[in-house]
Design a protein around this motif. Structure first.
Motif, PDB file in Angstrom:
ATOM      1  N   THR A 181       1.410  -1.236  -0.216  1.00 27.59           N
ATOM      2  CA  THR A 181       0.044   0.403   0.074  1.00 27.59           C
ATOM      3  C   THR A 181       0.591   1.366   0.109  1.00 27.59           C
ATOM      4  O   THR A 181       0.887   2.334  -0.364  1.00 27.59           O
ATOM      5  N   LEU A 182       1.301   0.995   0.897  1.00 27.23           N
ATOM      6  CA  LEU A 182       3.072   2.127   1.097  1.00 27.23           C
ATOM      7  C   LEU A 182       4.020   1.872   0.096  1.00 27.23           C
ATOM      8  O   LEU A 182       4.204   0.747  -0.125  1.00 27.23           O
ATOM      9  N   ARG A 212       8.441   5.075   2.300  1.00 24.92           N
ATOM     10  CA  ARG A 212       8.290   4.148   3.347  1.00 24.92           C
ATOM     11  C   ARG A 212       9.487   5.126   3.732  1.00 24.92           C
ATOM     12  O   ARG A 212       9.996   5.279   4.907  1.00 24.92           O
ATOM     13  N   VAL A 263       4.917  14.000   2.342  1.00 27.14           N
ATOM     14  CA  VAL A 263       5.389  12.941   3.682  1.00 27.14           C
ATOM     15  C   VAL A 263       6.271  13.390   5.201  1.00 27.14           C
ATOM     16  O   VAL A 263       6.382  13.029   5.310  1.00 27.14           O
ATOM     17  N   LEU A 295      -2.201  10.781  -0.914  1.00 26.00           N
ATOM     18  CA  LEU A 295      -2.020   9.981  -0.629  1.00 26.00           C
ATOM     19  C   LEU A 295      -3.531   8.830  -0.235  1.00 26.00           C
ATOM     20  O   LEU A 295      -3.617   7.934  -0.269  1.00 26.00           O
ATOM     21  N   VAL A 315      -3.064   4.669   2.565  1.00 31.21           N
ATOM     22  CA  VAL A 315      -1.810   5.316   3.018  1.00 31.21           C
ATOM     23  C   VAL A 315      -1.390   6.309   3.805  1.00 31.21           C
ATOM     24  O   VAL A 315      -0.405   6.362   4.297  1.00 31.21           O
ATOM     25  N   THR A 316      -2.149   7.276   3.932  1.00 32.19           N
ATOM     26  CA  THR A 316      -1.757   8.106   4.936  1.00 32.19           C
ATOM     27  C   THR A 316      -1.922   7.756   6.162  1.00 32.19           C
ATOM     28  O   THR A 316      -1.074   8.241   7.323  1.00 32.19           O
ATOM     29  N   GLU A 364      -1.595   4.073   7.092  1.00 37.15           N
ATOM     30  CA  GLU A 364      -0.175   3.800   7.047  1.00 37.15           C
ATOM     31  C   GLU A 364       1.359   4.405   7.056  1.00 37.15           C
ATOM     32  O   GLU A 364       1.758   4.007   8.397  1.00 37.15           O
ATOM     33  N   VAL A 365       1.225   5.278   6.755  1.00 38.47           N
ATOM     34  CA  VAL A 365       2.809   6.495   7.030  1.00 38.47           C
ATOM     35  C   VAL A 365       2.233   6.743   8.150  1.00 38.47           C
ATOM     36  O   VAL A 365       3.552   6.748   8.724  1.00 38.47           O
ATOM     37  N   THR A 375       4.978   7.825  -6.525  1.00 33.82           N
ATOM     38  CA  THR A 375       5.272   8.582  -5.016  1.00 33.82           C
ATOM     39  C   THR A 375       5.288   9.727  -5.437  1.00 33.82           C
ATOM     40  O   THR A 375       5.547  10.451  -4.198  1.00 33.82           O
TER      41      THR A 375
END
Length: 186
Positions: free
Chosen positions: A54-55, A60, A115, A140, A144-145, A147-148, A185
Motif C-alpha cells: 500500500t505504501l 516508507r 510525507v 495519498l 496510505v495516510t 499507514e504512513v 511516489t
C-alpha cells in the motif's frame, strides 16, 4: 554496548526464532526478544509494515530515515540508509533528509515532500496541522495516510527502545529488503 544481553536464537521460542532469523538475526531483534510475551506479535506487526504494498517502499524509507534522524537513532539510521538506497533514494537525498532543513530545498516534491513535512511536524510538535494533514491526505488518500502515520509511530517507538537499550549496530548484517511492487511516489 547494549544494556541488556542479546538473546541467542536457541534461547527463543520457535516462532520468535523463525522471525528473528528471517530478518537476519539482527541485534535489534535479539535485544527485544527479551520481552518474550510481546515480541512475536511485535515482529508480525513489523512484517506487515515492511512488506505492505500500500505504501510505496521509497515513501516508507523517506519517513523512516526522517524519523530516525529526528529521534536521534544511530541504529535505525545505520540500517535504513542501506534499505533506502535499495529503494532508490540517492545519497544526496539521504543527506538532505538527515538535516534540519535540507529536505526543503526543492529536491523533493509531491507525495515525498508531503510525507517529509508530515513526519517532521508530527515528531517535532507531537501533532499535525490541518494544512500538512490535508496536503498528505490529498496526494495519498486515507489508507496510505494512515499507514504512513503507523510507520512513523512504529519507528519513533523503536528508536526510543533502541536508544534506551543502547543497541549496537550490526557489523555485517543488514535488514533484508522485501521485494514489493512500487507504486507512484508523487
Amino acid at each position: 554496548m547494549t544494556r541488556i544481553a542479546y538473546r541467542e536464537p536457541e534461547q527463543m521460542t520457535g516462532r520468535a526464532r523463525e522471525l528473528t532469523n528471517a530478518r537476519g538475526n539482527l541485534n535489534v531483534y535479539r535485544a527485544l526478544a527479551n520481552a518474550e510475551n510481546v515480541f512475536t506479535g511485535w515482529m508480525l506487526a513489523g512484517d506487515a509494515a515492511l512488506t505492505s504494498t500500500t505504501l510505496p517502499l521509497r515513501l516508507r524509507e523517506l519517513a523512516v530515515l526522517r524519523t530516525a534522524y529526528l529521534m536521534d537513532s544511530p541504529y535505525e539510521l545505520g540500517q535504513h540508509r542501506d534499505v533506502a538506497r535499495t529503494a532508490g533514494v540517492g545519497a544526496d537525498e539521504i543527506d538532505a533528509i538527515l538535516t534540519d532543513s535540507g529536505w526543503q530545498n526543492g529536491r523533493f516534491e509531491g507525495a515525498e515532500l508531503a510525507v517529509l513535512r508530515l513526519t517532521t511536524e508530527l515528531l517535532t510538535t507531537r501533532t499535525v496541522s490541518a494544512v500538512v494533514f490535508g496536503d498528505v491526505h490529498e496526494v495519498l488518500g486515507s489508507e496510505v495516510t494512515v499507514e504512513v502515520l503507523m510507520v512513523i509511530g512504529r519507528y519513533a517507538g523503536l528508536a526510543l527502545m533502541l536508544n534506551a537499550l543502547d543497541v549496537d549496530l550490526d557489523e555485517s548484517a543488514r535488514l533484508p529488503i522485501p521485494q514489493t511492487p512500487q507504486g507512484p511516489t508523487s
